[in-house]
Design a protein around this motif. Structure first.
Motif, PDB file in Angstrom:
ATOM      1  N   LYS A 153      35.026  42.098  41.029  1.00 43.14           N
ATOM      2  CA  LYS A 153      36.152  41.348  40.462  1.00 43.14           C
ATOM      3  C   LYS A 153      36.754  40.403  41.491  1.00 43.14           C
ATOM      4  CE  LYS A 153      40.402  41.909  37.794  1.00 43.14           C
ATOM      5  NZ  LYS A 153      41.089  40.807  38.517  1.00 43.14           N
ATOM      6  N   ARG A 154      36.801  40.823  42.758  1.00 35.72           N
ATOM      7  CA  ARG A 154      37.337  39.957  43.814  1.00 35.72           C
ATOM      8  C   ARG A 154      36.525  38.669  43.923  1.00 35.72           C
ATOM      9  NH1 ARG A 154      36.219  38.647  48.998  1.00 35.72           N
ATOM     10  NH2 ARG A 154      34.326  39.931  48.981  1.00 35.72           N
ATOM     11  N   ILE A 155      35.208  38.771  43.899  1.00 33.34           N
ATOM     12  CA  ILE A 155      34.353  37.587  44.000  1.00 33.34           C
ATOM     13  C   ILE A 155      34.420  36.772  42.716  1.00 33.34           C
ATOM     14  CG2 ILE A 155      31.975  36.815  44.311  1.00 33.34           C
ATOM     15  CD1 ILE A 155      31.506  39.285  46.032  1.00 33.34           C
ATOM     16  N   PHE A 156      34.453  37.459  41.568  1.00 36.60           N
ATOM     17  CA  PHE A 156      34.504  36.759  40.284  1.00 36.60           C
ATOM     18  C   PHE A 156      35.769  35.896  40.183  1.00 36.60           C
ATOM     19  CE2 PHE A 156      35.923  36.519  35.878  1.00 36.60           C
ATOM     20  CZ  PHE A 156      34.789  36.056  35.226  1.00 36.60           C
ATOM     21  N   ASP A 157      36.891  36.407  40.643  1.00 35.01           N
ATOM     22  CA  ASP A 157      38.145  35.667  40.563  1.00 35.01           C
ATOM     23  C   ASP A 157      38.119  34.409  41.424  1.00 35.01           C
ATOM     24  OD1 ASP A 157      39.163  37.506  38.812  1.00 35.01           O
ATOM     25  OD2 ASP A 157      40.213  38.673  40.351  1.00 35.01           O
ATOM     26  N   LYS A 158      37.311  34.396  42.491  1.00 30.60           N
ATOM     27  CA  LYS A 158      37.196  33.196  43.317  1.00 30.60           C
ATOM     28  C   LYS A 158      36.337  32.131  42.648  1.00 30.60           C
ATOM     29  CE  LYS A 158      37.997  35.238  47.857  1.00 30.60           C
ATOM     30  NZ  LYS A 158      37.506  35.348  49.250  1.00 30.60           N
ATOM     31  N   ILE A 159      35.312  32.557  41.910  1.00 29.58           N
ATOM     32  CA  ILE A 159      34.437  31.595  41.235  1.00 29.58           C
ATOM     33  C   ILE A 159      35.042  31.148  39.913  1.00 29.58           C
ATOM     34  CG2 ILE A 159      32.126  31.257  40.274  1.00 29.58           C
ATOM     35  CD1 ILE A 159      31.093  33.316  42.260  1.00 29.58           C
ATOM     36  N   CYS A 160      35.618  32.070  39.168  1.00 28.35           N
ATOM     37  CA  CYS A 160      36.213  31.773  37.855  1.00 28.35           C
ATOM     38  C   CYS A 160      37.655  32.280  37.853  1.00 28.35           C
ATOM     39  CB  CYS A 160      35.414  32.429  36.731  1.00 28.35           C
ATOM     40  SG  CYS A 160      33.660  32.017  36.723  1.00 28.35           S
ATOM     41  N   PRO A 161      38.556  31.557  38.490  1.00 30.79           N
ATOM     42  CA  PRO A 161      39.931  32.074  38.629  1.00 30.79           C
ATOM     43  C   PRO A 161      40.680  32.218  37.314  1.00 30.79           C
ATOM     44  CG  PRO A 161      39.798  29.794  39.373  1.00 30.79           C
ATOM     45  CD  PRO A 161      38.392  30.242  39.128  1.00 30.79           C
ATOM     46  N   ASP A 162      40.299  31.458  36.289  1.00 30.52           N
ATOM     47  CA  ASP A 162      41.027  31.493  35.021  1.00 30.52           C
ATOM     48  C   ASP A 162      40.308  32.293  33.941  1.00 30.52           C
ATOM     49  OD1 ASP A 162      42.948  29.812  36.130  1.00 30.52           O
ATOM     50  OD2 ASP A 162      41.827  28.003  35.566  1.00 30.52           O
ATOM     51  N   ALA A 163      39.194  32.922  34.283  1.00 35.78           N
ATOM     52  CA  ALA A 163      38.402  33.656  33.290  1.00 35.78           C
ATOM     53  C   ALA A 163      38.732  35.131  33.337  1.00 35.78           C
ATOM     54  CB  ALA A 163      36.911  33.436  33.523  1.00 35.78           C
ATOM     55  N   ASP A 164      38.385  35.820  32.265  1.00 34.31           N
ATOM     56  CA  ASP A 164      38.614  37.259  32.144  1.00 34.31           C
ATOM     57  C   ASP A 164      37.391  37.993  32.660  1.00 34.31           C
ATOM     58  OD1 ASP A 164      39.599  39.733  31.510  1.00 34.31           O
ATOM     59  OD2 ASP A 164      39.115  39.598  29.370  1.00 34.31           O
ATOM     60  N   PHE A 165      37.596  38.865  33.646  1.00 35.21           N
ATOM     61  CA  PHE A 165      36.488  39.595  34.260  1.00 35.21           C
ATOM     62  C   PHE A 165      35.801  40.494  33.234  1.00 35.21           C
ATOM     63  CE2 PHE A 165      35.104  43.384  36.817  1.00 35.21           C
ATOM     64  CZ  PHE A 165      34.024  42.763  37.426  1.00 35.21           C
ATOM     65  N   LEU A 166      34.495  40.286  33.061  1.00 34.22           N
ATOM     66  CA  LEU A 166      33.647  41.017  32.123  1.00 34.22           C
ATOM     67  C   LEU A 166      34.038  40.775  30.665  1.00 34.22           C
ATOM     68  CD1 LEU A 166      33.072  44.420  33.958  1.00 34.22           C
ATOM     69  CD2 LEU A 166      31.409  42.622  33.554  1.00 34.22           C
ATOM     70  N   GLY A 167      34.916  39.813  30.438  1.00 38.37           N
ATOM     71  CA  GLY A 167      35.238  39.433  29.073  1.00 38.37           C
ATOM     72  C   GLY A 167      34.304  38.348  28.581  1.00 38.37           C
ATOM     73  N   LEU A 168      34.267  38.129  27.292  1.00 39.80           N
ATOM     74  CA  LEU A 168      33.389  37.133  26.683  1.00 39.80           C
ATOM     75  C   LEU A 168      34.174  35.836  26.508  1.00 39.80           C
ATOM     76  CD1 LEU A 168      30.469  36.997  25.646  1.00 39.80           C
ATOM     77  CD2 LEU A 168      31.343  37.447  23.362  1.00 39.80           C
ATOM     78  N   SER A 169      33.700  34.758  27.139  1.00 40.18           N
ATOM     79  CA  SER A 169      34.402  33.481  27.068  1.00 40.18           C
ATOM     80  C   SER A 169      34.271  32.871  25.680  1.00 40.18           C
ATOM     81  CB  SER A 169      33.851  32.516  28.120  1.00 40.18           C
ATOM     82  OG  SER A 169      32.510  32.171  27.825  1.00 40.18           O
ATOM     83  N   LYS A 170      35.192  31.953  25.370  1.00 40.19           N
ATOM     84  CA  LYS A 170      35.168  31.288  24.066  1.00 40.19           C
ATOM     85  C   LYS A 170      33.897  30.464  23.902  1.00 40.19           C
ATOM     86  CE  LYS A 170      37.421  30.160  20.241  1.00 40.19           C
ATOM     87  NZ  LYS A 170      36.438  29.266  19.622  1.00 40.19           N
ATOM     88  N   LYS A 171      33.435  29.858  24.979  1.00 39.19           N
ATOM     89  CA  LYS A 171      32.217  29.055  24.920  1.00 39.19           C
ATOM     90  C   LYS A 171      31.011  29.899  24.534  1.00 39.19           C
ATOM     91  CE  LYS A 171      29.160  26.384  27.951  1.00 39.19           C
ATOM     92  NZ  LYS A 171      28.963  25.894  29.348  1.00 39.19           N
ATOM     93  N   VAL A 172      30.856  31.040  25.203  1.00 43.95           N
ATOM     94  CA  VAL A 172      29.720  31.919  24.887  1.00 43.95           C
ATOM     95  C   VAL A 172      29.868  32.511  23.494  1.00 43.95           C
ATOM     96  CG1 VAL A 172      28.506  34.016  25.606  1.00 43.95           C
ATOM     97  CG2 VAL A 172      29.383  32.428  27.334  1.00 43.95           C
TER      98      VAL A 172
END
Length: 709
Positions: A636-655
């Motif tokens: 989650k620490r690394i994910f927040d740096k790459i996608c700061p506005d996304a939900d960790f392990l959540g499904l994005s609206k685009k997908v």
């Protein structure tokens, strides 16, 4: 697996360890274009599960190749020069400085064992458990990865330590009482009681366990219950302050803000009494069990104030337990190592008063804040599934990495095995990541030699895959592992005194903690032991085998590898002896196979990433953690740096929109196929009728036929 396209990837992930596998699933679900590569023939990296006669042999061969290169002083190119336009990645054989210490070949015949099938064992490189309520379970449920996995609850948590003098005196009194009734076992017991033998005690994890425990005196039982309740109340106060509590109506948010304001720890007049009472009222209103009994007094002012002050001032957890909570040393080490699951500390300057004081000195740098947080993870997971707070994955914990890789592939990640990353290319001017060079695929010893550079914006690489000079200010430690296969069941069922049933074999799903400084062992850290059998499908079905996983840690600069290897071997001997002393029918337990190896890891609590390289993200494996929840926090620490506005392990609206569109296309295609099938079924009868009608219309009558002259 698929070939990498020439398009620019958003992220390239090196290695398929658990942290990288979680990130692959999370980033692909967030709509990122991900390339996931690994130089091994299997998924999982150092979190993989190995199989006897297959990947286990490849792993042992890799250990031996690395050791041979180190013995021959094979140099690695210096990658610390900031003027170069690339960062080299260590060869596959040098990942984490892997070394093999000792082994006996699976299936090897000797005087005491038979030649069994070797393909029935599933052996984890880095075994781990899951908290029944924690980051791991939450992440798997949220991402849907839990659908790929199966779990069973761990049956018990034990601690191996020297027998207490008070318990010995109690047992001698009982034996003398029995001797008055004609039993003649006093001489034997008195003879054996002169030496402090190692005994496996069940760690009290619940209220019932506390009152049944043979480890604690009646006074210590009350102290422990009071202390655990204080930790639970502290967690409730912090939860009311920092997080919102789910509510059924729209006014719940305002109510929660008022509760959080009332529950601030800086205002300790009521010590969170309002917050605890408010949580109870909400749970009672929704028909849930109370977090605290209504007739139970809230924590006293001094207790909660002392805890909050120690957390704020950074007091060591050992000092807090001994001076504030006033727990005796024997109980304090159980809390630190068996409940908070702290692996080690290396401050041994004041350790000269025996094993217990030595163990407490080693955790002097373990703060009260860290200890309370670790305790809360354990306490909040109790009572969810089974008798303990832990879950064990079926077929080995290496299945977790494979499950997240499967999830990543479902949402668009590209996977490439046998393609080791060779170096990370950089832009000369900006020192920004530009791509990764992958080595050629090697099959059966053949390397096609076709290196390929894949362009990307971000690179995720484990700290043990690159040179230590790149990982700045990291504390590197070495993890020692021993996998032992025992013939027989290690832990026997606890029978009542009037139980004459000899069938004491039970399923082996246990965690055992061996304290630092245990008599007869040279262990500077706690030794974590996991015992599994065929109940979780890691050994041949129907055969009496127990798979033991032993793990301990030492400083990286320690060169006495043989000492640690011998320590783990002695630990196996003490575990067997502790069971033999308590179970006379356990005499058939013996170690028939083992493999011992070690690898390096970096402490995630003392790291500073290379700020000169933009787009480079280094993943740090936690040091000797018995659970895998820390891997989710690091991901989650690394994910927040790459996608700061996304939900960790959540499904994005685009997908999600792409999935809906794909389902609509699939449904349209299915409708077309069904319509075509119906048309084909109806076609023969309609065609036959039409052709008969046409023949009748076209065929001339006999009068109309022309007459040839």
């Amino acid at each position: 697996m698929a070939e990498a396209s020439q398009d620019v990837y958003d992220v390239i992930i090196c290695g398929t360890d658990l942290i990288q596998s979680i990130l692959s699933s999370a980033l692909s679900r967030a709509g990122k274009k991900v390339l996931h590569c690994d130089g091994n023939d299997w998924y999982g990296g150092f979190d993989a599960v190995l199989y006897g006669g297959g990947t286990l042999d490849l792993f042992v061969e890799q250990c031996m190749d690395n050791q041979q290169q180190e013995d021959n002083n094979v140099a690695v190119a210096d990658v610390s020069d900031v003027e170069t336009d690339f960062i080299s990645i260590l060869p596959k054989e040098k990942y984490a400085s892997l070394r093999l210490h000792s082994q006996t070949i699976l299936g090897q015949t000797n005087d005491k064992t038979t030649n069994d099938q070797v393909d029935g064992f599933s052996l984890d490189i880095s075994p781990c458990l899951l908290y029944a309520s924690g980051d791991a379970v939450e992440g798997m449920v949220k991402s849907g990865v839990s659908d790929y996995l199966e779990f069973k609850s761990v049956e018990g948590l034990f601690v191996l330590m020297a027998e207490d003098d008070s318990s010995k005196s109690t047992s001698r009194k009982v034996n003398r009482h029995r001797n008055k009734r004609g039993d003649t076992t006093e001489k034997v017991d008195d003879k054996t009681s002169n030496d402090k033998s190692l005994v496996s005690y069940r760690v009290p994890c619940s209220k019932a366990d506390v009152f049944r425990s043979k480890l604690l005196s009646p006074v210590d039982k009350r102290r422990l219950m009071k202390f655990l309740q204080l930790i639970t109340d502290y967690g409730m106060v912090m939860a009311s302050q920092s997080t919102e509590v789910a509510a059924d109506d729209d006014d719940a948010l305002n109510d929660n803000e008022e509760i959080a304001a009332d529950a601030k720890p800086t205002s300790t007049n009521n010590n969170g009494e309002d917050a605890i009472q408010s949580v109870n009222e909400r749970h009672l209103h929704r028909g849930r069990a109370l977090s605290r009994p209504q007739n139970k007094a809230t924590p006293s002012s001094s207790d909660m104030e002392s805890l909050i002050r120690c957390v704020r001032d950074g007091v060591s957890f050992s000092d807090f337990l001994r001076t504030v909570v006033k727990l005796p040393d024997r109980l304090a080490v159980v809390v630190v190592y068996a409940l908070a699951l702290s692996p080690f500390g290396y401050n041994t300057d004041d350790a000269n008063n025996g094993p217990i004081s030595d163990a407490m000195a080693r955790v002097s740098k373990y703060s009260t804040k860290d200890g309370v947080e670790d305790l809360l993870l354990h306490v909040t997971a109790l009572g969810r599934f089974g008798n303990t707070a832990f879950l064990a994955a079926m077929y080995g914990s290496g299945e977790l990495s494979q499950a997240f890789c499967r999830s990543g592939a479902v949402y668009g990640s590209t996977y490439m095995l046998r393609r080791p990353p060779l170096r990370i290319t950089l832009e000369k001017d900006s020192r920004r990541v530009s791509g990764v060079v992958l080595g050629g695929e090697g099959i059966a010893g053949f390397d096609d030699g076709l290196d390929q550079e894949i362009l990307c914006e971000h690179v995720i690489v484990p700290s043990t895959m690159i040179d230590p000079s790149v990982v700045r200010n990291a504390i590197r430690t070495r993890t020692y592992r021993r996998i032992s296969i025992l013939r027989g069941k290690l832990v026997k069922a606890e029978r009542e005194q009037n139980d004459t049933d000899n069938s004491s074999e039970i399923e082996q799903r246990y965690a055992i903690i061996i304290l630092p400084g245990t008599r007869g062992l040279s262990n500077q850290s706690a030794i974590h032991v996991l015992a599994f059998d065929d109940s979780v499908c890691v050994s041949p079905r129907g055969k009496q085998y127990t798979v033991l996983h032993l793990t301990m840690t030492s400083p990286e600069d320690c060169d006495s590898h043989d000492v640690f290897d011998e320590t783990l071997g002695q630990a196996v001997h003490h575990l067997i002896e502790s069971q033999l002393s308590s179970n006379k029918e356990a005499s058939s337990i013996e170690e028939c196979h083992h493999v011992s190896f070690s690898f390096t890891s970096d402490s995630p609590n003392n790291i500073t990433e290379d700020s000169q390289t933009t787009g480079l993200h280094i993943a740090y494996r936690d040091t000797q953690s018995i659970t895998c929840d820390s891997a989710f926090r690091e991901a989650k620490r690394i994910f927040d740096k790459i996608c700061p506005d996304a939900d960790f392990l959540g499904l994005s609206k685009k997908v999600e929109d792409e999935i809906v569109y794909r389902n609509e296309e699939d449904s349209d295609d299915e409708k077309v196929v069904l319509d075509s099938a119906v048309t084909m079924i109806e076609a023969p009868s309609s065609t036959s009728t039409t052709s008969q009608e046409e023949e009748e219309e076209v065929k001339p009558t006999q009068e109309e036929q022309p007459i040839d002259n």
